[in-house]
Scaffold this motif. Sequence first.
Motif, PDB file in Angstrom:
ATOM      1  N   ALA A 133       0.072 -13.281  -3.796  1.00 46.91           N
ATOM      2  CA  ALA A 133      -0.115 -12.681  -2.477  1.00 46.91           C
ATOM      3  C   ALA A 133      -1.439 -13.120  -1.851  1.00 46.91           C
ATOM      4  CB  ALA A 133      -0.064 -11.154  -2.590  1.00 46.91           C
ATOM      5  N   VAL A 134      -2.504 -13.175  -2.653  1.00 43.56           N
ATOM      6  CA  VAL A 134      -3.801 -13.554  -2.091  1.00 43.56           C
ATOM      7  C   VAL A 134      -3.819 -15.044  -1.752  1.00 43.56           C
ATOM      8  CG1 VAL A 134      -5.166 -14.202  -4.138  1.00 43.56           C
ATOM      9  CG2 VAL A 134      -6.242 -12.917  -2.296  1.00 43.56           C
TER      10      VAL A 134
ATOM     11  N   ALA B 225      -8.004 -12.234   9.462  1.00 38.03           N
ATOM     12  CA  ALA B 225      -7.265 -12.894   8.380  1.00 38.03           C
ATOM     13  C   ALA B 225      -8.123 -12.962   7.115  1.00 38.03           C
ATOM     14  CB  ALA B 225      -6.839 -14.289   8.813  1.00 38.03           C
ATOM     15  N   TRP B 226      -9.413 -13.226   7.268  1.00 35.50           N
ATOM     16  CA  TRP B 226     -10.278 -13.283   6.096  1.00 35.50           C
ATOM     17  C   TRP B 226     -10.510 -11.898   5.499  1.00 35.50           C
ATOM     18  CZ3 TRP B 226     -11.062 -17.263   3.191  1.00 35.50           C
ATOM     19  CH2 TRP B 226     -10.884 -18.547   3.743  1.00 35.50           C
ATOM     20  N   ARG B 227     -10.550 -10.866   6.346  1.00 32.60           N
ATOM     21  CA  ARG B 227     -10.668  -9.508   5.793  1.00 32.60           C
ATOM     22  C   ARG B 227      -9.397  -9.122   5.040  1.00 32.60           C
ATOM     23  NH1 ARG B 227     -13.704  -8.613  10.716  1.00 32.60           N
ATOM     24  NH2 ARG B 227     -15.896  -8.324  10.085  1.00 32.60           N
ATOM     25  N   ALA B 228      -8.255  -9.566   5.521  1.00 33.29           N
ATOM     26  CA  ALA B 228      -7.006  -9.308   4.797  1.00 33.29           C
ATOM     27  C   ALA B 228      -7.020 -10.006   3.442  1.00 33.29           C
ATOM     28  CB  ALA B 228      -5.809  -9.771   5.631  1.00 33.29           C
ATOM     29  N   ALA B 229      -7.531 -11.232   3.412  1.00 34.82           N
ATOM     30  CA  ALA B 229      -7.659 -11.932   2.129  1.00 34.82           C
ATOM     31  C   ALA B 229      -8.610 -11.187   1.204  1.00 34.82           C
ATOM     32  CB  ALA B 229      -8.136 -13.366   2.356  1.00 34.82           C
ATOM     33  N   GLY B 230      -9.689 -10.647   1.766  1.00 30.87           N
ATOM     34  CA  GLY B 230     -10.630  -9.879   0.962  1.00 30.87           C
ATOM     35  C   GLY B 230      -9.990  -8.653   0.348  1.00 30.87           C
ATOM     36  N   ALA B 231      -9.153  -7.965   1.121  1.00 28.64           N
ATOM     37  CA  ALA B 231      -8.440  -6.814   0.571  1.00 28.64           C
ATOM     38  C   ALA B 231      -7.529  -7.245  -0.571  1.00 28.64           C
ATOM     39  CB  ALA B 231      -7.632  -6.132   1.674  1.00 28.64           C
ATOM     40  N   GLY B 232      -6.928  -8.428  -0.428  1.00 30.64           N
ATOM     41  CA  GLY B 232      -6.102  -8.948  -1.507  1.00 30.64           C
ATOM     42  C   GLY B 232      -6.903  -9.212  -2.767  1.00 30.64           C
ATOM     43  N   TRP B 233      -8.125  -9.708  -2.600  1.00 34.14           N
ATOM     44  CA  TRP B 233      -8.964  -9.961  -3.771  1.00 34.14           C
ATOM     45  C   TRP B 233      -9.421  -8.667  -4.443  1.00 34.14           C
ATOM     46  CZ3 TRP B 233      -8.880 -13.923  -6.588  1.00 34.14           C
ATOM     47  CH2 TRP B 233      -8.638 -15.184  -6.055  1.00 34.14           C
TER      48      TRP B 233
ATOM     49  N   ALA C 243      -7.617  -6.065  -4.619  1.00 35.11           N
ATOM     50  CA  ALA C 243      -6.433  -5.689  -5.398  1.00 35.11           C
ATOM     51  C   ALA C 243      -6.327  -6.513  -6.677  1.00 35.11           C
ATOM     52  CB  ALA C 243      -5.171  -5.866  -4.546  1.00 35.11           C
ATOM     53  N   VAL C 244      -6.712  -7.789  -6.613  1.00 35.33           N
ATOM     54  CA  VAL C 244      -6.718  -8.617  -7.824  1.00 35.33           C
ATOM     55  C   VAL C 244      -7.693  -8.044  -8.845  1.00 35.33           C
ATOM     56  CG1 VAL C 244      -7.430 -10.878  -8.737  1.00 35.33           C
ATOM     57  CG2 VAL C 244      -5.947 -10.761  -6.730  1.00 35.33           C
TER      58      VAL C 244
ATOM     59  N   LEU D  40      -0.955  -8.897 -12.181  1.00 29.17           N
ATOM     60  CA  LEU D  40      -2.030  -9.772 -11.739  1.00 29.17           C
ATOM     61  C   LEU D  40      -1.467 -11.026 -11.078  1.00 29.17           C
ATOM     62  CD1 LEU D  40      -5.051 -10.400 -11.641  1.00 29.17           C
ATOM     63  CD2 LEU D  40      -4.882 -11.291 -13.979  1.00 29.17           C
ATOM     64  N   GLY D  41      -0.433 -11.608 -11.682  1.00 27.27           N
ATOM     65  CA  GLY D  41       0.187 -12.794 -11.098  1.00 27.27           C
ATOM     66  C   GLY D  41       0.748 -12.523  -9.717  1.00 27.27           C
TER      67      GLY D  41
END
Length: 423
Positions: free
Chosen positions: A403-404, A317-325, A327-328, A397-398
Amino acid sequence: MARTGESYTTARRHVAGAAPVPLSAAGYRLSGGREPVSAALAHVLAHHGVRCAGDEVSEELIFGVAGGPGAGYILWEFAHDDSRPVVLAFSADWQYADRATLAALDRLGVAASVHRTGGAVGAARALAAAVDAGRPALVWPDRRRAGYRHLPDALDGMGGHVVVAYGRSGDGYLVDDRSLAPLTVPAPVLDAARARVGSYRNLLVDPQPTGDLAPEALRSALVAGLSHGAAQLGGTSASFALPAWRKWARLVTEGKAAKGWPRVFADGRGLAGALASVWEGVSPAGTTGGHLRDLTADCLDAAGPLLGVPTAAAADAWRAAGAGWTAVGDAALPADVPGFGRLRELTATVEQSVLGDGDAGRDAAVVAAAGLWELRARLDAEPPLTPADRDALFAGLGSRLHAVHAAEQVAVRELAAVLERAG
């Protein structure tokens, strides 16, 4: 590093392969690192020979002991240079200079002397005494005053993160800022940098461990640290908890709010610098390690055997959040916009010169930093984006920020479940 979102140490290994880490002339091992607090503490404990069940305590585990992941978003507006930088934070207790460091030492049961003084003579004497006695000292110099990242005068007094002063070289101190090669700061320069920021002027922490850590002691410290960080992230603060991301996601497209991006950047001035600071804050090419969600995942992987409970789902789950960041960051500073790709390259070059080459990279860092800050100033004054381009960028960006935020809610729940199972 800039392309893959990996730490400098990891990205370099892909190119150069693994290599033994030699001891410096001062007998201190330079081994890189990913986040300032956890790297500094791991390196100092290793220097003192602290082990747990025969192994050094890794940076990944120390990161958890210090509180693990955090959240923070601030959009500043400075009149002195007409800049609008964004400050992002991704570690627990980031808003306090020494809190995570001291909490980690306390949780581990490691004794430390803490020096706080307004006097320059006393501060210099305390640092010299620790280093000359062979005890690496934790200090917090102002980044611009420290000099080796060659920041502009406008950033004077804007603060800095913890580094390790571990030895002497001529009239200077050897400094470990997650570097892989010797990095020297003249003693008067380091003394002045330590004294620059009033809220933690001349702060020095001198860890003095007396033995190894028992596995149960490390386990207890890890549970305490991660529990603290999880509680903080799960709070209601719109500045220091997960709601900070939701607030930012809203403000980036809200034109009526005082801090709404369409209003703050209505004329486009200062926008390039703000976007660059977002990318730098998210990326490991920045000065504090980036979003740290991959480090959180690695911490959970390493913690599994110690905690005695499954941690894979939380790490994922934290790696998925990292991928989201990641993308940000890509949405904030698109590499195909004229000048933006070059901002990325120059930022990474400065960091590479500091982390990878130390003193030997000084000339390259000077050239890259000069080009970076000249380009940022030019793009701030002459925005490369049309109003329509800005609106589209803000919308993208929003969307990624929403998503993140959702991904981090899942990650925090998974972390809380691990801690509940661990008791």
